[in-house]
Scaffold this motif. Structure first.
Motif, PDB file in Angstrom:
ATOM      1  N   SER A 193       1.974   1.695  -3.466  1.00  0.00           N
ATOM      2  CA  SER A 193       0.928   2.280  -4.426  1.00  0.00           C
ATOM      3  C   SER A 193       0.612   3.648  -4.166  1.00  0.00           C
ATOM      4  CB  SER A 193      -0.334   1.555  -4.159  1.00  0.00           C
ATOM      5  OG  SER A 193      -0.207  -0.028  -4.483  1.00  0.00           O
ATOM      6  N   SER A 194       0.933   4.068  -2.768  1.00  0.00           N
ATOM      7  CA  SER A 194       0.549   5.559  -2.323  1.00  0.00           C
ATOM      8  C   SER A 194       1.623   6.685  -2.930  1.00  0.00           C
ATOM      9  CB  SER A 194       0.384   5.795  -0.938  1.00  0.00           C
ATOM     10  OG  SER A 194       1.635   5.377  -0.421  1.00  0.00           O
ATOM     11  N   ASP A 246       0.875  -1.260  -0.138  1.00  0.00           N
ATOM     12  CA  ASP A 246       0.219  -0.025   0.101  1.00  0.00           C
ATOM     13  C   ASP A 246       0.871   1.312  -0.008  1.00  0.00           C
ATOM     14  OD1 ASP A 246      -2.349  -1.553   0.078  1.00  0.00           O
ATOM     15  OD2 ASP A 246      -2.528  -1.486   2.218  1.00  0.00           O
TER      16      ASP A 246
END
Length: 440
Positions: A436-437, A433
């Motif tokens: 991805s951010s 995550d």
């Protein structure tokens, strides 16, 4: 978090054993230089207007070698001498980016190759091609294609490669003898599998006493991340992001397996809890093995009473890979710098990498310049040949302007695994995550 202090180097001086230099002592009142020779605000340091100002991120042992390179350069009657100011690297990039934005940056800087894409993207550094042409310098004859590719963006060269620095494997030969572990005819350890590695760890663990550790490794931060990085790619992991930097391509299953392997080293007592300075522990002779970078070799060589060896990161799984990065010289954007000074800055950068390459190799780093690598004096240096193959096996970070933010997120997620605040699967989910951010 309280900021670390910063250090200042002045051409013509050398770092003393405690990190204090003459320049720091002389300018303490003017630049808030502390007793260890560091400053909080490099912009407050009094500079010689007749010299080029260089901001550096090298401290400790590395600082001694870069200081010698600059001293030697200044002693050779160059077009313009260089005055270095050294910042601890925790603050280095923030201060560099802020200073350049205010047109108060240095004439010369340093950058990791993994950070260079961000500096180029933000307009912090200038391309070098025109100045190299004026100087008649052909970098293609001096550096490998991989080294030049790492500093080239949209067909323009933005930095001069200085080295490759990689995560390597240190061992205390006295402890190995005590544990009944023999070196091969090349003075290295034969490790070809995870089982062989674990067998050695068990033997060393059996002879460890209080305050000692089979492996010297911090419990959080960069070095366990680099061990995970190497393990992930040795297990056949795919690139973490795609070439365009638009999609996470991490293999989560392999990432979990790699994290589980590293966590096992902590859980099974192969790494003592609470190690904050793993280099210091190894230097004190209190660890059988250590994972850290090539930059520690010079310091280990100067440690009295320490009998050690060093070799490439061991191949524990199917593929032979390791973590690596590269230091480079950069030309920060500076509106008030004259064309003559800019050309003189590039002249220094080229000379420091080539003519200072042998001095830099003494720190343990792998020089980028091919002439240095071919130099007989370099080949005679002890240990360096033991990890030269890392140039071929290293997996470097992608040329992504968001990589440093990605790296910080990955380290935080992995730290949560090592410290037990997250299980392995949840930690890798968080890591994914975080990646991805930070994508476009």
């Amino acid at each position: 978090m309280k900021k670390k202090l910063l250090s200042v180097l002045l051409a013509g001086t050398m770092l003393l054993s405690m990190g204090v230099n003459v320049f720091a002592e002389e300018t303490a009142k003017d630049s808030n230089v502390n007793e260890d020779g560091t400053v909080n605000n490099p912009e407050d340091v009094k500079v010689d207007k007749n010299k080029l100002v260089m901001w550096s991120l090298f401290t400790g042992g590395d600082g001694e070698y870069i200081s010698k390179i600059i001293d030697d350069y200044n002693a050779g009657s160059p077009t313009k001498q260089v005055q270095p100011i050294t910042l601890v690297w925790a603050d280095y990039y923030t201060k560099l980016q802020t200073a350049v934005a205010a047109d108060k940056g240095p004439d010369i800087g340093l950058s990791h190759a993994s950070k260079l894409a961000e500096l180029v993207d933000q307009g912090v550094v200038e391309p070098l091609d025109d100045y190299l042409d004026e100087l008649g310098v052909d970098l293609s004859s001096m550096y490998s294609e991989n080294s030049l590719d790492a500093v080239t963006f949209d067909g323009e060269i933005y930095a001069i490669p200085l080295d490759t620095h990689a995560e390597v494997f240190y061992y205390n030969t006295d402890i190995l003898e005590k544990a009944g572990i023999e070196l091969n005819s090349d003075g290295k350890l034969d490790i070809k599998s995870e089982d062989q590695f674990m067998d050695m760890l068990d033997k060393v663990k059996a002879v460890m006493g209080d305050g000692e550790s089979p492996i010297s490794l911090t419990n959080t931060g960069d070095d366990p991340y680099r061990v995970w990085w190497a393990t992930y790619y040795q297990m056949g992991g795919t690139p973490i992001v795609n070439d365009d930097g638009t999609e996470v391509t991490l293999d989560k299953d392999i990432a979990v397996k790699a994290a589980d392997f590293v966590k096992t080293l902590y859980d099974n007592g192969y790494i003592a809890s609470g190690i904050d300075d793993h280099q210091k522990l190894f230097q004190a002779g209190k660890a059988g093995f250590m994972f850290t970078g090539t930059w520690a070799v010079g310091a280990m060589e100067q440690t009295e009473g320490l009998n050690f060896g060093v070799q490439s990161f061991p191949q524990l799984f199917d593929q032979d890979h390791c973590w690596a990065d590269s230091h480079t010289f950069i030309l920060p954007v500076k509106g008030e710098r004259s064309e003559e000074d800019t050309k003189a800055a590039v002249e220094f950068m080229v000379s420091a990498s080539e003519n200072g390459g042998l001095t830099w190799a003494e720190s343990g780093q792998i020089p980028a310049n091919k002439n240095v690598l071919d130099n007989d004096e370099y080949k005679k240096l002890p240990y360096r040949g033991n990890y030269m193959d890392e140039l071929e096996k290293a997996v470097l970070p992608s040329k992504n302007p968001h990589f440093y933010a990605m790296k910080d997120g990955m380290i935080q997620s992995l730290d949560a695994i090592w410290t037990g605040s997250e299980d392995v699967e949840s930690g890798i989910d968080n890591l994914y995550d975080e990646l991805s951010s930070n994508l476009d």
